[in-house]
Every structure is written in structure tokens, then in C-alpha cells.
Design an enzyme around this catalytic site. Structure first.
Site, PDB file in Angstrom:
ATOM      1  CG  ASP A   1     -10.290  -0.428   6.172  1.00  0.00           C
ATOM      2  OD1 ASP A   1      -9.354  -0.963   6.799  1.00  0.00           O
ATOM      3  OD2 ASP A   1     -11.408  -0.961   6.047  1.00  0.00           O
ATOM      4  CB  SER A   2      -8.734  -1.835   0.547  1.00  0.00           C
ATOM      5  OG  SER A   2      -7.992  -0.672   0.325  1.00  0.00           O
TER       6      SER A   2
ATOM      7  CE  LYS B   1      -4.131  -1.534   2.524  1.00  0.00           C
ATOM      8  NZ  LYS B   1      -4.950  -1.248   3.711  1.00  0.00           N
TER       9      LYS B   1
ATOM     10  CE  LYS C   1      -3.561  -3.147  -7.071  1.00  0.00           C
ATOM     11  NZ  LYS C   1      -3.092  -3.685  -5.785  1.00  0.00           N
TER      12      LYS C   1
ATOM     13  CG  HIS D   1      -9.131  -0.734  -5.155  1.00  0.00           C
ATOM     14  ND1 HIS D   1      -8.297  -1.358  -6.056  1.00  0.00           N
ATOM     15  CD2 HIS D   1      -8.777  -1.203  -3.937  1.00  0.00           C
ATOM     16  CE1 HIS D   1      -7.490  -2.191  -5.407  1.00  0.00           C
ATOM     17  NE2 HIS D   1      -7.753  -2.115  -4.123  1.00  0.00           N
ATOM     18  NE  ARG D   2      -4.275   1.028  -1.494  1.00  0.00           N
ATOM     19  CZ  ARG D   2      -4.491  -0.267  -1.745  1.00  0.00           C
ATOM     20  NH1 ARG D   2      -3.987  -0.855  -2.819  1.00  0.00           N
ATOM     21  NH2 ARG D   2      -5.201  -0.996  -0.911  1.00  0.00           N
TER      22      ARG D   2
ATOM     23  CG  PHE E   1      -0.969  -6.370  -1.639  1.00  0.00           C
ATOM     24  CD1 PHE E   1      -0.923  -5.330  -2.546  1.00  0.00           C
ATOM     25  CD2 PHE E   1      -1.821  -6.238  -0.545  1.00  0.00           C
ATOM     26  CE1 PHE E   1      -1.695  -4.192  -2.380  1.00  0.00           C
ATOM     27  CE2 PHE E   1      -2.596  -5.096  -0.353  1.00  0.00           C
ATOM     28  CZ  PHE E   1      -2.525  -4.068  -1.284  1.00  0.00           C
TER      29      PHE E   1
ATOM     30  CG  ASP F   1      -3.418  -7.095  -6.364  1.00  0.00           C
ATOM     31  OD1 ASP F   1      -4.521  -6.541  -6.327  1.00  0.00           O
ATOM     32  OD2 ASP F   1      -2.350  -6.506  -6.097  1.00  0.00           O
TER      33      ASP F   1
END
Ligand code: IMP
Length: 189
Positions: A68-69, A12, A172, A177-178, A148, A151
């Protein structure tokens, strides 16, 4: 600009660092003598991200960004969702989580899912949350070695059929989303 990232997850950190201006000073909990996972016992991703960001802001006085995912799978009624990290148990094992997900979807034709990141930004002005989501499908087996977590099982709809773990970090980031949550955060700052 100086901020502290409320995560110990090196993946992250790398994904967030890659989209921040290079001259920003990015601190981590370990820079303040903290180790282990920060507490996250909320009922939503917003609650968990806010809990982590506020904790670090109050401890350090440095503006704090928490991630937070979660993965929501339609045929599982949105599970694992906020429980994505400990889907297969409290040890938070990525490989056990992936195996459990494959088992849960064994007979399922509908494999539709989405990944969401909630970023919480805590400063003297309070805490604000930003969301990013990517739609996709859960593959029938693991594919790829990069990334990670989930994925190797997540195949974004907007991609070319490869899982996130088959993509380079930049590929990616272009879809994730991130990075979408980070774009929302950058746009409001
Ligand atoms: P948390 O945000 O660290 O609580 O992550 C929840 C779960 O989703 C953990 O099992 C992570 O490994 C996983 N996860 C978080 N972000 C990603 C990602 O970008 N790709 C794949 N899995 C992720």
C-alpha cells in the site's frame, strides 16, 4: 519459495518481481479466481496493507505480500496520503489524480513531498509491516511516459532532476519507496 502478491496492479507486480530471486514462484489474486481491487478501508497504509495481505493468506494458505503506497505533500498537510488512489474521486483515475494535484499546488513554491510504500507480509506467524520512503518534489507539469500513478509528477531529491516517469525501471528501482520497503522486508526474512 512461493508467495502471493496482494495486488492486481501490473506495474507494482513488475517492480516487486524485479527485485525478488528469479526462482521464486510469484502468484497473484487472479491465480485464485479473484478479480478487481482487494478491500482496503483502513485509516493507515499499514492497516490497508495488512488487510490485503491477511485476506489473501487466510484465503490461500500461501505467504502473502501486500503493497500500500501513498504520496504525502507538505503544503497539503500530508494529503493525499492514505487517500492517494482516490484523491480525485472513487474511480481511482491516475490522470485525474495528477490533474487535481497540479491544481492544488498551482501557486505553491513549496512542492516538497514524499512517497511511502508499506509492505505487509502475512504468514502462519502473523503479519509484519515494512516501510520505505523517498523524498522529493512535485514538478510543475507532467514529465515522462514511464511508470504509473504519480510518477510523472514526482522528482526524487536524490536523483538528477528527472521525474520517476523519465527514468528507466532500473533507475526508479534504485531510488524508490517500493524498493526500500522491499529491502527492509528482505533484510528481516
Ligand atoms: P495504492 O497503493 O495502489 O493504493 O496506490 C495509491 C496511489 O498511489 C495510486 O493512485 C497509485 O497509482 C499511486 N502509486 C502507488 N505506487 C506508486 C509509484 O510507485 N509511483 C507513482 N504512483 C504510485
Amino acid at each position: 519459495m512461493k508467495l502471493v502478491l496482494a495486488t492486481q496492479n501490473p506495474h507494482k507486480v513488475a517492480e516487486i518481481r524485479a527485485v525478488l530471486p528469479p526462482d521464486w514462484e510469484v502468484l497473484q489474486p487472479s491465480d485464485f479466481g479473484l478479480s478487481g481491487e482487494l478491500r482496503e478501508d483502513g485509516a493507515t497504509m499499514e492497516a490497508n496493507a495488512s488487510q490485503k495481505a491477511l485476506f489473501l493468506w487466510e484465503l490461500t494458505g500461501v505467504p502473502s505480500l501486500a503493497d500500500d503506497s501513498g504520496l504525502e505533500v507538505d503544503v497539503l498537510g500530508g494529503a493525499p496520503g492514505v487517500d492517494s488512489a482516490h484523491f480525485a474521486g472513487p474511480e481511482r483515475s491516475d490522470s485525474a489524480n495528477r490533474s487535481k494535484l497540479l491544481d492544488a499546488l498551482q501557486d505553491s513554491v513549496n512542492r516538497r513531498a514524499r512517497f511511502t510504500t508499506v509492505l505487509a507480509w502475512a504468514t502462519a506467524e502473523g503479519v509484519t509491516c515494512y516501510r520505505g520512503t523517498v523524498e522529493g518534489n512535485i514538478g510543475e507539469c507532467e514529465r515522462g511516459t514511464q511508470g504509473f500513478g504519480y510518477d510523472s509528477l514526482f522528482v526524487p531529491l536524490e536523483g538528477d532532476g528527472r521525474s520517476f516517469a523519465e527514468m528507466s525501471p532500473a533507475e526508479k528501482t534504485a531510488l524508490s519507496h517500493r524498493s526500500r520497503a522491499l529491502a527492509a522486508w528482505c533484510a528481516k526474512r
